[in-house]
Design a protein around this motif. Structure first.
Motif, PDB file in Angstrom:
ATOM      1  N   ALA A  11     -45.609 -75.455-104.289  1.00  0.00           N
ATOM      2  CA  ALA A  11     -44.960 -76.134-105.416  1.00  0.00           C
ATOM      3  C   ALA A  11     -45.954 -76.587-106.481  1.00  0.00           C
ATOM      4  CB  ALA A  11     -44.164 -77.338-104.912  1.00  0.00           C
ATOM      5  N   ALA A  12     -47.211 -76.754-106.100  1.00  0.00           N
ATOM      6  CA  ALA A  12     -48.217 -77.242-107.045  1.00  0.00           C
ATOM      7  C   ALA A  12     -48.745 -76.138-107.962  1.00  0.00           C
ATOM      8  CB  ALA A  12     -49.379 -77.876-106.290  1.00  0.00           C
ATOM      9  N   LYS A  13     -48.364 -74.888-107.681  1.00  0.00           N
ATOM     10  CA  LYS A  13     -48.912 -73.754-108.431  1.00  0.00           C
ATOM     11  C   LYS A  13     -47.825 -72.985-109.179  1.00  0.00           C
ATOM     12  CE  LYS A  13     -52.650 -72.794-105.089  1.00  0.00           C
ATOM     13  NZ  LYS A  13     -53.190 -71.762-104.174  1.00  0.00           N
ATOM     14  N   ALA A  14     -48.220 -72.367-110.272  1.00  0.00           N
ATOM     15  CA  ALA A  14     -47.374 -71.363-110.914  1.00  0.00           C
ATOM     16  C   ALA A  14     -47.687 -70.038-110.217  1.00  0.00           C
ATOM     17  CB  ALA A  14     -47.681 -71.270-112.404  1.00  0.00           C
ATOM     18  N   GLN A  15     -46.656 -69.359-109.749  1.00  0.00           N
ATOM     19  CA  GLN A  15     -46.853 -68.146-108.955  1.00  0.00           C
ATOM     20  C   GLN A  15     -45.854 -67.064-109.349  1.00  0.00           C
ATOM     21  OE1 GLN A  15     -46.388 -70.266-105.121  1.00  0.00           O
ATOM     22  NE2 GLN A  15     -48.491 -69.665-104.627  1.00  0.00           N
ATOM     23  N   ALA A  16     -46.114 -65.849-108.884  1.00  0.00           N
ATOM     24  CA  ALA A  16     -45.207 -64.740-109.166  1.00  0.00           C
ATOM     25  C   ALA A  16     -45.144 -63.802-107.966  1.00  0.00           C
ATOM     26  CB  ALA A  16     -45.656 -63.980-110.406  1.00  0.00           C
ATOM     27  N   GLN A  17     -44.049 -63.045-107.898  1.00  0.00           N
ATOM     28  CA  GLN A  17     -43.848 -62.083-106.817  1.00  0.00           C
ATOM     29  C   GLN A  17     -42.936 -60.962-107.325  1.00  0.00           C
ATOM     30  OE1 GLN A  17     -41.471 -63.404-103.405  1.00  0.00           O
ATOM     31  NE2 GLN A  17     -42.819 -62.280-102.013  1.00  0.00           N
ATOM     32  N   VAL A  18     -43.250 -59.740-106.919  1.00  0.00           N
ATOM     33  CA  VAL A  18     -42.345 -58.623-107.177  1.00  0.00           C
ATOM     34  C   VAL A  18     -41.294 -58.597-106.076  1.00  0.00           C
ATOM     35  CG1 VAL A  18     -42.134 -56.099-107.162  1.00  0.00           C
ATOM     36  CG2 VAL A  18     -43.942 -57.197-108.490  1.00  0.00           C
ATOM     37  N   VAL A  19     -40.033 -58.550-106.493  1.00  0.00           N
ATOM     38  CA  VAL A  19     -38.905 -58.464-105.562  1.00  0.00           C
ATOM     39  C   VAL A  19     -38.152 -57.180-105.907  1.00  0.00           C
ATOM     40  CG1 VAL A  19     -36.831 -59.601-104.681  1.00  0.00           C
ATOM     41  CG2 VAL A  19     -38.764 -60.982-105.502  1.00  0.00           C
ATOM     42  N   GLY A  20     -38.513 -56.091-105.254  1.00  0.00           N
ATOM     43  CA  GLY A  20     -37.893 -54.804-105.567  1.00  0.00           C
ATOM     44  C   GLY A  20     -38.127 -54.435-107.020  1.00  0.00           C
ATOM     45  N   SER A  21     -37.049 -54.356-107.795  1.00  0.00           N
ATOM     46  CA  SER A  21     -37.165 -54.012-109.212  1.00  0.00           C
ATOM     47  C   SER A  21     -37.248 -55.250-110.097  1.00  0.00           C
ATOM     48  CB  SER A  21     -35.967 -53.158-109.648  1.00  0.00           C
ATOM     49  OG  SER A  21     -34.756 -53.863-109.429  1.00  0.00           O
ATOM     50  N   GLY A  22     -37.529 -56.395-109.486  1.00  0.00           N
ATOM     51  CA  GLY A  22     -37.625 -57.631-110.250  1.00  0.00           C
ATOM     52  C   GLY A  22     -39.005 -58.247-110.186  1.00  0.00           C
TER      53      GLY A  22
END
Length: 230
Positions: A11-22
């Motif tokens: 929660a303390a970080k800005a993060q990203a993840q690929v979820v299939g085509s998203g």
């Protein structure tokens, strides 16, 4: 596939993840439980949509099925509808067009746009053998069509969570590859977008999270990338 650092949702970080085509981005303050539930909800929606419609033959119907599943698990969507952005703005490549359309369609804050840009930059910089590009390319590129979703998750007031989402559709006359770098203007391709603002109740989402996780557990390795700080 290359070995990648294994981050966990924080929660303390800005993060990203690929979820299939998203490509999902998470702002600081969004709990790990909500991040996981949103990723898993998006994965469930994609798996169901893949069974109900052909992303290659009818991408609009595919996205309709995708959003229907999200609504069934508690996402309250306000869609703008599909619009053709091909002739609008100055962007030449798809990654530029995404930010151009997001800034107009969703009117996010400067901070939100920076997060979205950071997530896109991370994806652009990934090597071909990483989970990010392997999954994203496989799920988005279908011959002369590419379709994908970009989302930003932010904490809201009164225990709500907000998601700004843009569905993108690139339709060309020839094969669309490396979609983020695709020069859609030079290739005389069309760029369509459908923006949506989503609200979710955090507590309800966290309650439903374990049930959604059960449904998608068997598909996580194939459809979820590593988590990366942005």
């Amino acid at each position: 596939m290359a070995a990648e650092p294994q981050e966990i949702f924080d929660a303390a970080k800005a993060q990203a993840q690929v979820v299939g085509s998203g490509l999902m981005s998470f702002a600081q303050g969004v709990t790990p439980e909500v991040r996981e539930a949103i990723s898993n909800s998006a994965l469930l929606a994609q798996l169901v949509a893949n069974k109900r419609a052909s992303a290659e033959k009818d991408p609009i119907a595919w996205y309709s099925a995708y959003t229907q599943v999200l609504q069934n698990v508690g996402w309250v969507l306000q869609e703008s509808g599909w619009a053709d952005y091909t002739a609008k703005g100055q962007a030449a490549e798809v990654h530029e067009k995404i930010i151009e359309v997001l800034s107009v369609a969703l009117g996010p804050s400067v901070a939100a746009l920076k997060l979205l840009q950071s997530a896109i930059d991370v994806l652009k910089a990934m090597k071909p053998d990483t989970s990010w590009l392997t999954i994203f390319s496989r799920e988005t590129e279908h011959a002369s069509i590419a379709r994908f979703q970009i989302g930003l998750v932010e904490p809201g007031e009164n225990d709500d969570v907000f998601v700004s989402m843009l569905a993108c559709l690139v339709e060309g006359s020839s094969s669309v590859t490396q979609v983020l770098f695709f020069k859609y203007r030079a290739e005389h391709a069309r760029f369509k977008g459908n923006s949506a603002k989503v609200s979710l109740n955090r507590a309800a989402l966290e309650d439903l999270g374990p049930e959604i996780r059960k449904k998608v557990r068997a598909y996580m390795t194939d459809y979820l990338s590593t988590i990366t700080d942005i």
